[in-house]
Design a protein around this motif. Structure first.
Motif, PDB file in Angstrom:
ATOM      1  N   ASN A 372      33.691  51.504  76.590  1.00 24.72           N
ATOM      2  CA  ASN A 372      34.823  51.072  76.949  1.00 24.72           C
ATOM      3  C   ASN A 372      35.809  52.207  77.007  1.00 24.72           C
ATOM      4  O   ASN A 372      37.073  52.215  77.152  1.00 24.72           O
ATOM      5  CB  ASN A 372      35.511  50.010  75.997  1.00 24.72           C
ATOM      6  CG  ASN A 372      35.128  50.689  74.679  1.00 24.72           C
ATOM      7  OD1 ASN A 372      35.425  51.690  74.174  1.00 24.72           O
ATOM      8  ND2 ASN A 372      34.792  49.626  73.790  1.00 24.72           N
ATOM      9  N   ALA A 373      35.115  53.418  77.484  1.00 26.60           N
ATOM     10  CA  ALA A 373      35.902  54.567  77.811  1.00 26.60           C
ATOM     11  C   ALA A 373      36.765  54.462  78.980  1.00 26.60           C
ATOM     12  O   ALA A 373      36.030  53.816  80.259  1.00 26.60           O
ATOM     13  CB  ALA A 373      34.943  55.894  77.623  1.00 26.60           C
ATOM     14  N   VAL A 374      37.930  54.848  79.187  1.00 29.19           N
ATOM     15  CA  VAL A 374      38.751  54.798  80.357  1.00 29.19           C
ATOM     16  C   VAL A 374      38.165  55.977  81.349  1.00 29.19           C
ATOM     17  O   VAL A 374      38.462  55.798  82.582  1.00 29.19           O
ATOM     18  CB  VAL A 374      40.320  54.660  80.083  1.00 29.19           C
ATOM     19  CG1 VAL A 374      40.304  53.560  79.641  1.00 29.19           C
ATOM     20  CG2 VAL A 374      40.592  55.949  79.596  1.00 29.19           C
ATOM     21  N   GLU A 415      38.279  58.221  75.697  1.00 26.76           N
ATOM     22  CA  GLU A 415      37.711  59.022  76.782  1.00 26.76           C
ATOM     23  C   GLU A 415      36.544  59.532  76.264  1.00 26.76           C
ATOM     24  O   GLU A 415      36.243  60.034  75.532  1.00 26.76           O
ATOM     25  CB  GLU A 415      38.861  60.125  77.125  1.00 26.76           C
ATOM     26  CG  GLU A 415      39.952  59.584  77.591  1.00 26.76           C
ATOM     27  CD  GLU A 415      41.030  60.734  78.177  1.00 26.76           C
ATOM     28  OE1 GLU A 415      40.723  61.991  77.976  1.00 26.76           O
ATOM     29  OE2 GLU A 415      42.025  60.586  78.661  1.00 26.76           O
ATOM     30  N   VAL A 416      35.611  59.916  77.591  1.00 27.37           N
ATOM     31  CA  VAL A 416      34.498  60.659  77.286  1.00 27.37           C
ATOM     32  C   VAL A 416      34.576  62.140  77.738  1.00 27.37           C
ATOM     33  O   VAL A 416      35.160  62.299  78.532  1.00 27.37           O
ATOM     34  CB  VAL A 416      33.025  60.114  78.004  1.00 27.37           C
ATOM     35  CG1 VAL A 416      31.757  61.044  77.850  1.00 27.37           C
ATOM     36  CG2 VAL A 416      32.884  58.632  77.578  1.00 27.37           C
ATOM     37  N   LEU A 435      41.242  62.315  67.702  1.00 27.34           N
ATOM     38  CA  LEU A 435      39.889  62.167  66.762  1.00 27.34           C
ATOM     39  C   LEU A 435      38.830  61.982  67.831  1.00 27.34           C
ATOM     40  O   LEU A 435      39.000  61.218  68.669  1.00 27.34           O
ATOM     41  CB  LEU A 435      40.135  61.182  65.690  1.00 27.34           C
ATOM     42  CG  LEU A 435      41.057  61.661  64.576  1.00 27.34           C
ATOM     43  CD1 LEU A 435      41.765  60.552  63.926  1.00 27.34           C
ATOM     44  CD2 LEU A 435      40.331  62.166  63.583  1.00 27.34           C
ATOM     45  N   PHE A 436      37.604  62.270  67.439  1.00 27.53           N
ATOM     46  CA  PHE A 436      36.680  62.078  68.068  1.00 27.53           C
ATOM     47  C   PHE A 436      35.137  61.724  67.326  1.00 27.53           C
ATOM     48  O   PHE A 436      34.902  62.221  66.179  1.00 27.53           O
ATOM     49  CB  PHE A 436      36.434  63.096  69.212  1.00 27.53           C
ATOM     50  CG  PHE A 436      35.935  64.420  68.695  1.00 27.53           C
ATOM     51  CD1 PHE A 436      37.006  65.333  68.351  1.00 27.53           C
ATOM     52  CD2 PHE A 436      34.883  64.861  68.352  1.00 27.53           C
ATOM     53  CE1 PHE A 436      36.823  66.618  68.000  1.00 27.53           C
ATOM     54  CE2 PHE A 436      34.437  66.067  67.712  1.00 27.53           C
ATOM     55  CZ  PHE A 436      35.544  67.014  67.708  1.00 27.53           C
ATOM     56  N   LYS A 437      34.276  61.057  68.116  1.00 26.49           N
ATOM     57  CA  LYS A 437      33.002  60.858  67.782  1.00 26.49           C
ATOM     58  C   LYS A 437      32.072  61.610  68.469  1.00 26.49           C
ATOM     59  O   LYS A 437      32.137  61.531  69.638  1.00 26.49           O
ATOM     60  CB  LYS A 437      32.530  59.390  67.715  1.00 26.49           C
ATOM     61  CG  LYS A 437      33.293  58.461  66.562  1.00 26.49           C
ATOM     62  CD  LYS A 437      32.469  57.411  66.188  1.00 26.49           C
ATOM     63  CE  LYS A 437      33.204  56.572  64.868  1.00 26.49           C
ATOM     64  NZ  LYS A 437      32.337  55.859  64.114  1.00 26.49           N
ATOM     65  N   LEU A 500      33.539  61.166  72.070  1.00 25.50           N
ATOM     66  CA  LEU A 500      34.364  60.253  72.429  1.00 25.50           C
ATOM     67  C   LEU A 500      35.585  60.415  71.821  1.00 25.50           C
ATOM     68  O   LEU A 500      35.731  60.575  70.549  1.00 25.50           O
ATOM     69  CB  LEU A 500      33.837  58.654  71.864  1.00 25.50           C
ATOM     70  CG  LEU A 500      32.585  58.256  72.959  1.00 25.50           C
ATOM     71  CD1 LEU A 500      31.928  57.098  72.017  1.00 25.50           C
ATOM     72  CD2 LEU A 500      33.360  57.566  74.262  1.00 25.50           C
ATOM     73  N   VAL A 501      36.626  60.576  72.634  1.00 28.85           N
ATOM     74  CA  VAL A 501      37.911  61.273  71.973  1.00 28.85           C
ATOM     75  C   VAL A 501      38.983  59.980  72.147  1.00 28.85           C
ATOM     76  O   VAL A 501      38.996  59.495  73.116  1.00 28.85           O
ATOM     77  CB  VAL A 501      38.601  62.243  72.854  1.00 28.85           C
ATOM     78  CG1 VAL A 501      39.415  63.019  72.031  1.00 28.85           C
ATOM     79  CG2 VAL A 501      37.161  63.367  73.148  1.00 28.85           C
TER      80      VAL A 501
END
Ligand code: C2O
Length: 547
Positions: A372-374, A415-416, A435-437, A500-501
């Motif tokens: 679901n990243a844009v 976003e990626v 924040l990111f994963k 993933l931000v």
């Protein structure tokens, strides 16, 4: 002679509360925290060290500074006041273009690392100010910083962030912890609480001269261009909460330790000499969804790990918190007798009942998914070799700090970011506001890599340079305790790191909105380079403005 280890007691820094209770309702109080020139005892056998220290007064100023206590939903207001003298206690190198006030004084500006707040309170490197606000930098707008505390509970730290002076201002002592608590969600976890059992550990390395002063190598790598500037700093004494190799007597029960790596360049890989476990409950500023047990934790500069250690499991009366990360990391020298030890815990013999339990689940934040990243952004880090300067310049996206904004993410979307590290070094990438994963790290194939690098330095277009052809090497899985939401992560050299931000609060319905044209925006950068003072000269930082 050498300083004896484990002779000073571990201090707990003074706690400063940004709120008070009015008829049972918590209300913000306006804090005044100063930066002072003072002296600090780093070790009982070392003469007092001249330092720059944060405190509510000169007499109460400490290194690290006071721990700021904040509560979810109650704003923190801090007026940071610069009371520093006209000259620095450490050697400055004017050839790296530090913030340069016309009328002298030491420029400072405070960044709350991990905080989600308005850009004018973010401590932009050009929003500096000198003593008494006599002079201010081009991005400075106001004296009182406003931290909203609408984010997930967890750990942050505040530190100086002034252009070209971060290296020396941090080394001089301008660092401190900030804890955000949210009782409604944290109390049911029954983790260790209270001053005795819940402790921030601010860890950094320093070297000292015999007279107690901080030693900083002040002969530049390339003295004909930069007479004093040395990019990395490694000290031989390991300091925790302002004491060199301190000790702490503990009871046979659980303790919560919030460990912050406040070093300029040193990575720590912590482990216990007697094999005790760390139970990781949080990374950087957010809880994990469940506790993860591990024997070692690797922390780059500015990373934070939140752990519970159960000393009732200790097989011995003492447990040394040790470190075995080479410096620089990963390709440098192995640790020595000094830098391989951090502090000692002396464990009481008596067993006792523990009132804390280890929950099976912690806090479940919304997860992020590549699907679901844009959009996907490619962020590249590469060295640009110039024949007139040294060391080589590190560029993010081939752009210098002064370049116009390139990222304008939309609040609430994911976003990626594919972070391509074409350098030889591990760069801890820190993103302000976001924040990111971390999803995975993929090695770049050696075959043809020079061609890819050449293409990137010419056009900086990863797609055009066919990144997909090269990003096919071995994948390194993300360690279980590093799969939560983070604000810094270690970008392995020669790898593409997929993250993933998100630029919004991860847990509340409130989204983060403000005028996108509002200056000064935010930055993201390698934290080691930040602490090299190379913002302007060597690292390109791209500003980030929310749309
Ligand atoms: Cu901890 Cu922009 O820094």
């Amino acid at each position: 002679g050498k300083l004896k280890m484990f002779v000073d007691e571990l201090p707990d820094m003074p706690r400063v509360h940004g709120f008070r209770s009015v008829h049972g309702v918590l209300k913000p109080i306006s804090l005044q925290i100063g930066m002072f020139y003072t002296k600090w005892k780093f070790h009982k056998d070392l003469p007092p060290t001249p330092v720059f220290a944060y405190g509510t007064s000169r007499r109460s100023a400490t290194v690290p500074g006071p721990t700021i206590e904040a509560v979810y939903g109650v704003d923190t207001y801090v007026t940071w006041r610069n009371h520093l003298p006209s000259s620095h206690i450490l050697p400055l190198d004017l050839t790296i273009s530090p913030a340069a006030p016309k009328h002298g004084g030491i420029p400072t500006v405070v960044h709350l690392h991990g905080g989600i707040h308005e850009p004018s309170s973010d401590g932009n490197a050009d929003a500096w100010f000198t003593s008494g606000f006599k002079e201010t930098g081009p991005k400075w707008t106001k004296t009182t910083m406003h931290y909203e505390n609408m984010q997930q509970p967890g750990n942050m730290w505040y530190h100086d962030h002034a252009m070209g002076l971060t290296r020396v201002n941090l080394l001089a002592g301008l660092v401190g912890a900030y804890i955000l608590r949210h009782d409604t969600v944290e109390a049911p976890l029954r983790l260790p609480t209270g001053k005795e059992f819940d402790r921030p550990l601010v860890v950094f390395d320093r070297s000292f001269r015999k007279d107690g002063s901080i030693y900083m190598n002040a002969t530049g790598n390339n003295p004909s261009i930069h007479p004093q500037w040395q990019p990395e700093y490694f000290g031989d004494a390991i300091i925790v909460n302002g004491k060199a190799w301190p000790r702490l007597s503990v009871r046979r029960r659980r303790y919560r330790l919030r460990i912050i790596n406040a070093s300029n360049a040193r990575f720590f890989r912590f482990f216990f000499s007697n094999g005790l476990d760390f139970v990781v409950v949080g990374s950087d500023s957010a809880y994990l969804s469940k506790p993860v047990t591990t024997k070692s934790v690797l922390l780059s500069p500015s990373e934070i790990v939140d752990v519970v250690v159960d000393f009732s499991e200790s097989p011995s009366r003492t447990a040394v918190l040790a470190n075995d990360a080479p410096y620089p990391y990963p390709g440098g020298d192995p640790v020595n007798e000094e830098s391989g030890k951090v502090m000692k815990f002396i464990v009481n013999d008596e067993y006792e009942d523990d009132t804390w339990t280890m929950p099976e689940k912690l806090i479940n934040y919304p997860s992020a998914d590549v699907s679901n990243a844009v959009l996907t952004r490619y962020i590249s880090m590469y060295e640009y070799v110039s024949d007139t300067d040294e060391p080589t310049h590190l560029y993010v996206n081939g752009l210098p700090y002064d370049a116009p904004v390139t990222e304008t993410p939309i609040s609430g979307t994911t976003e990626v970011w594919e972070v391509i590290n074409l350098t030889e070094d591990n760069h801890p990438l820190h993103i302000h506001l976001g924040l990111f994963k971390v999803v995975e790290q993929t090695a770049l194939l050696a075959a043809g890599l020079e061609e890819f690098k050449g293409c990137m330095t010419r056009c900086n277009d990863a797609v055009k340079c066919q990144i997909s052809k090269y990003a096919r090497g071995k994948k390194t899985a993300v360690t279980a305790h590093e799969r939560g939401w983070k604000n810094v992560f270690k970008m392995m050299p020669g790898h593409v790191t997929r993250i993933l931000v998100r630029f919004s609060y991860i847990h509340s319905n409130a989204s983060y909105t403000f005028d996108p044209t509002q200056e000064p925006g935010y930055v993201y950068h390698c934290h080691v380079s930040m602490s090299f003072d190379v913002l302007k000269l060597v690292v390109g930082i791209t500003k980030l403005v929310l749309n």
